[in-house]
Design an enzyme around this catalytic site. Sequence first.
Site, PDB file in Angstrom:
ATOM      1  N   ASP A  17      18.893   9.930   8.393  1.00  0.00           N
ATOM      2  CA  ASP A  17      18.873   9.279   9.706  1.00  0.00           C
ATOM      3  C   ASP A  17      17.454   8.999  10.196  1.00  0.00           C
ATOM      4  O   ASP A  17      17.228   8.822  11.393  1.00  0.00           O
ATOM      5  CB  ASP A  17      19.659  10.102  10.745  1.00  0.00           C
ATOM      6  CG  ASP A  17      19.080  11.487  10.926  1.00  0.00           C
ATOM      7  OD1 ASP A  17      18.156  11.848  10.159  1.00  0.00           O
ATOM      8  OD2 ASP A  17      19.549  12.214  11.823  1.00  0.00           O
ATOM      9  N   HIS A  60      -9.139  -9.907 -10.906  1.00  0.00           N
ATOM     10  CA  HIS A  60      -8.448 -10.393  -9.702  1.00  0.00           C
ATOM     11  C   HIS A  60      -9.276 -11.477  -9.029  1.00  0.00           C
ATOM     12  O   HIS A  60     -10.421 -11.723  -9.394  1.00  0.00           O
ATOM     13  CB  HIS A  60      -8.112  -9.246  -8.735  1.00  0.00           C
ATOM     14  CG  HIS A  60      -9.292  -8.468  -8.218  1.00  0.00           C
ATOM     15  ND1 HIS A  60     -10.146  -8.961  -7.261  1.00  0.00           N
ATOM     16  CD2 HIS A  60      -9.759  -7.234  -8.528  1.00  0.00           C
ATOM     17  CE1 HIS A  60     -11.067  -8.052  -6.989  1.00  0.00           C
ATOM     18  NE2 HIS A  60     -10.872  -6.998  -7.758  1.00  0.00           N
ATOM     19  N   ASP A  98     -10.356   1.444  -0.302  1.00  0.00           N
ATOM     20  CA  ASP A  98      -9.915   0.134   0.180  1.00  0.00           C
ATOM     21  C   ASP A  98      -8.922   0.432   1.291  1.00  0.00           C
ATOM     22  O   ASP A  98      -7.781   0.829   1.021  1.00  0.00           O
ATOM     23  CB  ASP A  98      -9.268  -0.643  -0.976  1.00  0.00           C
ATOM     24  CG  ASP A  98      -8.803  -2.041  -0.558  1.00  0.00           C
ATOM     25  OD1 ASP A  98      -8.704  -2.308   0.654  1.00  0.00           O
ATOM     26  OD2 ASP A  98      -8.518  -2.851  -1.459  1.00  0.00           O
ATOM     27  N   GLU A 121     -15.605  -5.194  -0.420  1.00  0.00           N
ATOM     28  CA  GLU A 121     -14.740  -6.163   0.269  1.00  0.00           C
ATOM     29  C   GLU A 121     -15.098  -6.256   1.745  1.00  0.00           C
ATOM     30  O   GLU A 121     -15.149  -5.244   2.448  1.00  0.00           O
ATOM     31  CB  GLU A 121     -13.272  -5.731   0.136  1.00  0.00           C
ATOM     32  CG  GLU A 121     -12.305  -6.611   0.910  1.00  0.00           C
ATOM     33  CD  GLU A 121     -10.848  -6.290   0.618  1.00  0.00           C
ATOM     34  OE1 GLU A 121     -10.532  -5.126   0.298  1.00  0.00           O
ATOM     35  OE2 GLU A 121     -10.018  -7.219   0.723  1.00  0.00           O
ATOM     36  N   GLU A 159     -14.089 -10.176  -1.948  1.00  0.00           N
ATOM     37  CA  GLU A 159     -13.927  -8.860  -2.560  1.00  0.00           C
ATOM     38  C   GLU A 159     -14.066  -8.841  -4.079  1.00  0.00           C
ATOM     39  O   GLU A 159     -13.121  -8.534  -4.785  1.00  0.00           O
ATOM     40  CB  GLU A 159     -12.581  -8.261  -2.159  1.00  0.00           C
ATOM     41  CG  GLU A 159     -11.374  -9.166  -2.347  1.00  0.00           C
ATOM     42  CD  GLU A 159     -10.058  -8.444  -2.016  1.00  0.00           C
ATOM     43  OE1 GLU A 159      -9.851  -7.352  -2.560  1.00  0.00           O
ATOM     44  OE2 GLU A 159      -9.271  -8.969  -1.218  1.00  0.00           O
ATOM     45  N   HIS A 169      -2.266  -9.826   3.227  1.00  0.00           N
ATOM     46  CA  HIS A 169      -2.316 -11.041   2.401  1.00  0.00           C
ATOM     47  C   HIS A 169      -1.626 -12.099   3.250  1.00  0.00           C
ATOM     48  O   HIS A 169      -0.414 -12.283   3.159  1.00  0.00           O
ATOM     49  CB  HIS A 169      -1.618 -10.829   1.052  1.00  0.00           C
ATOM     50  CG  HIS A 169      -2.301  -9.764   0.231  1.00  0.00           C
ATOM     51  ND1 HIS A 169      -1.684  -9.063  -0.762  1.00  0.00           N
ATOM     52  CD2 HIS A 169      -3.577  -9.285   0.276  1.00  0.00           C
ATOM     53  CE1 HIS A 169      -2.542  -8.199  -1.301  1.00  0.00           C
ATOM     54  NE2 HIS A 169      -3.698  -8.318  -0.673  1.00  0.00           N
ATOM     55  N   ARG A 205     -15.524  -2.041  -6.151  1.00  0.00           N
ATOM     56  CA  ARG A 205     -15.165  -3.254  -5.407  1.00  0.00           C
ATOM     57  C   ARG A 205     -15.876  -3.180  -4.065  1.00  0.00           C
ATOM     58  O   ARG A 205     -16.054  -2.103  -3.496  1.00  0.00           O
ATOM     59  CB  ARG A 205     -13.650  -3.359  -5.208  1.00  0.00           C
ATOM     60  CG  ARG A 205     -13.238  -4.595  -4.415  1.00  0.00           C
ATOM     61  CD  ARG A 205     -11.747  -4.952  -4.511  1.00  0.00           C
ATOM     62  NE  ARG A 205     -10.846  -3.932  -3.995  1.00  0.00           N
ATOM     63  CZ  ARG A 205     -10.157  -3.092  -4.727  1.00  0.00           C
ATOM     64  NH1 ARG A 205     -10.245  -3.123  -6.043  1.00  0.00           N
ATOM     65  NH2 ARG A 205      -9.359  -2.174  -4.173  1.00  0.00           N
ATOM     66  N   HIS A 222      -4.116  -0.862  -7.813  1.00  0.00           N
ATOM     67  CA  HIS A 222      -3.257  -0.522  -6.676  1.00  0.00           C
ATOM     68  C   HIS A 222      -3.046   0.980  -6.535  1.00  0.00           C
ATOM     69  O   HIS A 222      -1.990   1.438  -6.099  1.00  0.00           O
ATOM     70  CB  HIS A 222      -1.909  -1.254  -6.779  1.00  0.00           C
ATOM     71  CG  HIS A 222      -2.023  -2.705  -6.441  1.00  0.00           C
ATOM     72  ND1 HIS A 222      -1.058  -3.635  -6.742  1.00  0.00           N
ATOM     73  CD2 HIS A 222      -3.006  -3.401  -5.824  1.00  0.00           C
ATOM     74  CE1 HIS A 222      -1.450  -4.827  -6.337  1.00  0.00           C
ATOM     75  NE2 HIS A 222      -2.624  -4.720  -5.770  1.00  0.00           N
ATOM     76  N   ASP A 258      -9.356  -5.356   6.302  1.00  0.00           N
ATOM     77  CA  ASP A 258      -9.212  -5.058   4.865  1.00  0.00           C
ATOM     78  C   ASP A 258     -10.618  -4.867   4.292  1.00  0.00           C
ATOM     79  O   ASP A 258     -11.309  -5.846   4.020  1.00  0.00           O
ATOM     80  CB  ASP A 258      -8.474  -6.242   4.204  1.00  0.00           C
ATOM     81  CG  ASP A 258      -8.188  -6.008   2.732  1.00  0.00           C
ATOM     82  OD1 ASP A 258      -8.430  -4.897   2.244  1.00  0.00           O
ATOM     83  OD2 ASP A 258      -7.715  -6.958   2.076  1.00  0.00           O
ATOM     84  N   TYR A 299     -14.375  -3.335 -13.075  1.00  0.00           N
ATOM     85  CA  TYR A 299     -13.586  -2.152 -13.440  1.00  0.00           C
ATOM     86  C   TYR A 299     -13.729  -1.955 -14.940  1.00  0.00           C
ATOM     87  O   TYR A 299     -13.317  -2.814 -15.724  1.00  0.00           O
ATOM     88  CB  TYR A 299     -12.111  -2.374 -13.058  1.00  0.00           C
ATOM     89  CG  TYR A 299     -11.982  -2.934 -11.654  1.00  0.00           C
ATOM     90  CD1 TYR A 299     -11.943  -2.094 -10.547  1.00  0.00           C
ATOM     91  CD2 TYR A 299     -11.971  -4.322 -11.433  1.00  0.00           C
ATOM     92  CE1 TYR A 299     -11.877  -2.607  -9.263  1.00  0.00           C
ATOM     93  CE2 TYR A 299     -11.919  -4.846 -10.152  1.00  0.00           C
ATOM     94  CZ  TYR A 299     -11.871  -3.987  -9.060  1.00  0.00           C
ATOM     95  OH  TYR A 299     -11.816  -4.494  -7.792  1.00  0.00           O
ATOM     96  N   HIS A 328      -8.481 -13.536  -0.296  1.00  0.00           N
ATOM     97  CA  HIS A 328      -7.169 -14.004   0.157  1.00  0.00           C
ATOM     98  C   HIS A 328      -7.262 -14.213   1.659  1.00  0.00           C
ATOM     99  O   HIS A 328      -8.159 -13.675   2.317  1.00  0.00           O
ATOM    100  CB  HIS A 328      -6.079 -12.978  -0.189  1.00  0.00           C
ATOM    101  CG  HIS A 328      -6.390 -11.570   0.260  1.00  0.00           C
ATOM    102  ND1 HIS A 328      -6.188 -11.130   1.550  1.00  0.00           N
ATOM    103  CD2 HIS A 328      -6.935 -10.518  -0.395  1.00  0.00           C
ATOM    104  CE1 HIS A 328      -6.570  -9.862   1.654  1.00  0.00           C
ATOM    105  NE2 HIS A 328      -7.048  -9.467   0.485  1.00  0.00           N
TER     106      HIS A 328
HETATM  107  N1  GLY Z   1      -6.114  -4.113   0.188  1.00  0.00           N
HETATM  108  C1  GLY Z   1      -5.469  -5.160  -0.472  1.00  0.00           C
HETATM  109  C2  GLY Z   1      -6.418  -6.159  -0.941  1.00  0.00           C
HETATM  110  O1  GLY Z   1      -7.601  -5.933  -0.930  1.00  0.00           O
HETATM  111  O2  GLY Z   1      -6.048  -7.241  -1.269  1.00  0.00           O
HETATM  112 MN    MN Z   2      -8.145  -7.693   0.197  1.00  0.00          MN
HETATM  113 MN    MN Z   3      -8.516  -4.468   0.273  1.00  0.00          MN
END
Ligand code: GLY
Ligand code: MN
Ligand code: MN
Length: 462
Positions: free
Chosen positions: A37, A355, A261, A432, A409, A366, A430, A244, A272, A413, A359
């Site tokens: 619940d 990547h 991140d 960003e 970003e 996103h 990374r 991820h 972000d 890696y 975005h």
């Molecule tokens: N935190 C998700 C991205 O950087 O796209």
């Molecule tokens: Mn991002």
């Molecule tokens: Mn991010």
Amino acid sequence: MTRNSIYAQRRATLAAQLGPGGIAIIPTALEQQRNRDSDFLFRHDSYFYYLTGFTEPKAWLAITGDGKSTLFCQPKDLEREIWDGIRLGPDVAPATLQLDAAYSVADIDAHLPKLLDNRSVVWYPFAIHKGLETRVDGWLNALRARVRFGAMVPEQQRDLCVLLDEMRLIKDTSEQDTMRRAAQISAKAHIRAMQLSARMLRDGKDVREFHLDAELLHEFRLQGSQYPAYGSIVAAGANACVLHYRADVAPVRSGDLVLIDAGCELDGYASDITRTFPANGKYTGPQRALYDLVLASQEAAAAATHAGARFTDPHEASVKVLAQGMLDTGLLDKNKVGSLDDVIEKRAYFQFYMHRTGHWLGMDVHDCGGYLEPSELGKTSERKDALTGETIINRPARILKPGMVLTIEPGIYVRPAPGVPEKFHNIGIRIEDDAIVTTKGCELISRGVPVKADEIEALMRG
Ligand code: GLY
Ligand code: MN
Ligand code: MN
């Protein structure tokens, strides 16, 4: 402008695009069961919020082409309000939210067929809300049953996201202000996490990823953010190479890098930010070499982010710097992969950078918004992807305009592999930041947390 008049203005702008015979139907998000619940914390639907600012669950909005807005919301109910919280209720909703009418959501099946009557096009968000098509079908069928009484059923169904995504792509000044504040909170949270890591290691404590996650959450909530905008990544050592990865129990060791991140959501808008810092406050030589490379690639990407540039320009700028750096540092062997042009052409850099560089960012991390230039969709060309051999149709990327918000970003890696210098193994970096596109360039709204290696080291000493 008051907040509610901003939403009213957005509804008017949308109504003008529905056509005189159009009607739009937008539900908020469904409540989601977590277990037994207990529900997950409710988060409104972004489209619905964009048009109403209304955050209660079980609500729907209908907008007709003549500019009239109708809300369906939970009715006042003292007993339920004692348990779940105060409801606005349909009696006061029109005056409070500047709507034309409001009814109890319990009566929506009686009202919707009437609202749909005598319209030609029904717009709703496609493939976003589970079960929405079935509800719309039900209302259309109820109306069809009244055709012999003169009812006229819409003959077209269209995807409302097409209109709303374009509107949401350009952030107005109130949205930009909220996003600046969200980014400032997140920046402070990153600083705290960096400082906690160094302090705990100095004190000889057993530092875990979740300790740093807790520090982020503490700052988010302390500053009034409602929740993280997405699952925070706190990745120590080799975990940073899992794109991820989620904050877990892994130890944060002196000598490791930590990739965080994380960004808060504030009043419906996401931030972000990623920073990669030495757990103990001092980068090693190989870490610093790759860190400075990623930072240089981010600077190149930021310089390529301005009105009139294409969405893909920052990515191409960062790839160029990263690819050259991979050759210079020996991550890629010139004798095997050839020149810079070869590395880019054959996508050899993909082994370490897999990547995109950014975005859209907005209410959703996103965020919605097409990545192709709408005025040039017909201009196509074909190419074969160097890695997969697949044929790819190229279409011109979106031309950036002031008020668009995107992340920048780049990263590197390094998974251990034959031929990859050992000193770089398991380093994941990374960096960003969040950028508002301006006429001349871009405003990096997340730089409240330092990004230069020396500055990060200095703040971790403090
Ligand atoms: N935190 C998700 C991205 O950087 O796209
Ligand atoms: Mn991002
Ligand atoms: Mn991010």
